[in-house]
Motif scaffolding. Structure first.
Motif, PDB file in Angstrom:
ATOM      1  N   GLU A 214       0.826  -1.200   0.000  1.00 46.91           N
ATOM      2  CA  GLU A 214       0.000   0.000   0.000  1.00 46.91           C
ATOM      3  C   GLU A 214       0.867   1.259   0.000  1.00 46.91           C
ATOM      4  O   GLU A 214       0.559   2.236  -0.690  1.00 46.91           O
ATOM      5  N   ILE A 215       1.947   1.235   0.772  1.00 44.92           N
ATOM      6  CA  ILE A 215       2.854   2.389   0.804  1.00 44.92           C
ATOM      7  C   ILE A 215       3.518   2.589  -0.556  1.00 44.92           C
ATOM      8  O   ILE A 215       3.672   3.714  -1.033  1.00 44.92           O
ATOM      9  N   ALA A 216       3.906   1.471  -1.199  1.00 43.63           N
ATOM     10  CA  ALA A 216       4.529   1.554  -2.531  1.00 43.63           C
ATOM     11  C   ALA A 216       3.561   2.142  -3.551  1.00 43.63           C
ATOM     12  O   ALA A 216       3.942   2.982  -4.387  1.00 43.63           O
ATOM     13  N   LYS A 217       2.301   1.728  -3.487  1.00 43.86           N
ATOM     14  CA  LYS A 217       1.288   2.270  -4.400  1.00 43.86           C
ATOM     15  C   LYS A 217       1.084   3.762  -4.164  1.00 43.86           C
ATOM     16  O   LYS A 217       0.944   4.537  -5.113  1.00 43.86           O
ATOM     17  N   LEU A 218       1.061   4.155  -2.887  1.00 48.35           N
ATOM     18  CA  LEU A 218       0.884   5.563  -2.553  1.00 48.35           C
ATOM     19  C   LEU A 218       2.041   6.397  -3.093  1.00 48.35           C
ATOM     20  O   LEU A 218       1.826   7.473  -3.677  1.00 48.35           O
ATOM     21  N   CYS A 219       3.265   5.896  -2.926  1.00 47.98           N
ATOM     22  CA  CYS A 219       4.439   6.623  -3.436  1.00 47.98           C
ATOM     23  C   CYS A 219       4.396   6.723  -4.949  1.00 47.98           C
ATOM     24  O   CYS A 219       4.709   7.782  -5.527  1.00 47.98           O
ATOM     25  N   LEU A 220       4.012   5.639  -5.616  1.00 50.75           N
ATOM     26  CA  LEU A 220       3.936   5.646  -7.077  1.00 50.75           C
ATOM     27  C   LEU A 220       2.897   6.646  -7.561  1.00 50.75           C
ATOM     28  O   LEU A 220       3.158   7.426  -8.496  1.00 50.75           O
ATOM     29  N   MET A 221       1.717   6.641  -6.928  1.00 52.64           N
ATOM     30  CA  MET A 221       0.667   7.579  -7.327  1.00 52.64           C
ATOM     31  C   MET A 221       1.082   9.024  -7.065  1.00 52.64           C
ATOM     32  O   MET A 221       0.784   9.920  -7.855  1.00 52.64           O
ATOM     33  N   THR A 222       1.811   9.249  -5.962  1.00 54.76           N
ATOM     34  CA  THR A 222       2.288  10.599  -5.655  1.00 54.76           C
ATOM     35  C   THR A 222       3.245  11.090  -6.727  1.00 54.76           C
ATOM     36  O   THR A 222       3.158  12.239  -7.178  1.00 54.76           O
ATOM     37  N   LEU A 223       4.154  10.226  -7.161  1.00 53.14           N
ATOM     38  CA  LEU A 223       5.106  10.598  -8.215  1.00 53.14           C
ATOM     39  C   LEU A 223       4.398  10.869  -9.537  1.00 53.14           C
ATOM     40  O   LEU A 223       4.727  11.830 -10.244  1.00 53.14           O
TER      41      LEU A 223
END
Length: 211
Positions: A103-112
Motif C-alpha cells: 500500500e505504501i509503494a502504491k501511494l508513493c507511485l501515485m504521488t510521483l
C-alpha cells in the motif's frame, strides 16, 4: 415468517451502489430498514437477497422490486415504502489480507505520477500560451525597457501557482471545514454515479438485473 399488521409500514432506503465482502448478501447490506416494530427490522435485516457464487470479484444489479418481494414474502400484507434508487449495484470484492508495504509503494507511485504529471501539464500550458513572452511584454509596458534575465513576475508567478493549488483543494485553509470534499472527490463521485447508471442500464438491456 412473521406476523405484522396491514397498517404497519416498512421504510426501505436504497443507495445506488454498495460494496460487500461476504458472499451471503442480506437486506441490511443493501438498504436501511425502518419500521415501528424493532423485531421486524431485526428479522428483515437477515433476509438473504443474493448469494455470490465463485471466487472472483463481480458486480450484480438488484432491482428494488426484488427487495419489496422479499419483504412481503417475510411479512405478507405489509406496506413497503421505497426511498432512494430503483436499482442498486452490488460490488462483491474478495477479502484480501492487507499488505502495508504494498500500500505504501502504491501511494508513493501515485504521488510521483501526480507530481510529475501536474508539472508537465503546467509546463505545456505555459508553453502554449507563451507565458514567458507575456511577462516580457508586460515588463516592457510597465518599466519601459527590455527585461534581462528573471524578474519579480516569474518569482511571484512561481509562488502563486502552489498557493493557488493548495487553496483550490480546500483542505489547507483553516477557515474552511476540513471535511468538505475536494474538487477531485466531487469529480470521482460524479464518475462513480455515471458508471453505476451505465452498469444498471446495461443490466436492464441484457436482462441480467435481478428482479
Amino acid at each position: 415468517m412473521g406476523i405484522i399488521m396491514k397498517q404497519d409500514v416498512v421504510y426501505v432506503k436504497v443507495g445506488q451502489s454498495v460494496q460487500v465482502a461476504n458472499k451471503r448478501i442480506t437486506l441490511e447490506d443493501l438498504a436501511e430498514i425502518h419500521a415501528w416494530d424493532y423485531d421486524v427490522v431485526k428479522n428483515l435485516a437477515k433476509v438473504v437477497v443474493l448469494t455470490v457464487k465463485g471466487d472472483k470479484n463481480e458486480k450484480n444489479v438488484v432491482s428494488s422490486l426484488k427487495l419489496i418481494q422479499l419483504i412481503q414474502k417475510e411479512y405478507p400484507g405489509v406496506q413497503v415504502e421505497l426511498i432512494g434508487e430503483p436499482s442498486v449495484v452490488i460490488e462483491y470484492r474478495m477479502p484480501k489480507p492487507k499488505k502495508k508495504g504494498l500500500e505504501i509503494a502504491k501511494l508513493c507511485l501515485m504521488t510521483l505520477i501526480v507530481f510529475f504529471g501536474s508539472a508537465f501539464t503546467i509546463m505545456t500550458f505555459n508553453t502554449d500560451v507563451s507565458v514567458g513572452d507575456l511577462f516580457d511584454q508586460f515588463y516592457f509596458l510597465v518599466m519601459g525597457e527590455e527585461k534581462n534575465g528573471g524578474s519579480a513576475l516569474e518569482l511571484f508567478y512561481s509562488i502563486g501557482i502552489p498557493i493557488g493549488i493548495l487553496g483550490f483543494y480546500n483542505h489547507y485553509n483553516p477557515a474552511k471545514t476540513k471535511d468538505d470534499p475536494t474538487p477531485i472527490h466531487v469529480e470521482m463521485r460524479n464518475y462513480e454515479e455515471e458508471m453505476n447508471k451505465a452498469i444498471i442500464a446495461d443490466a436492464g438491456r441484457k436482462g441480467s438485473e435481478i428482479t
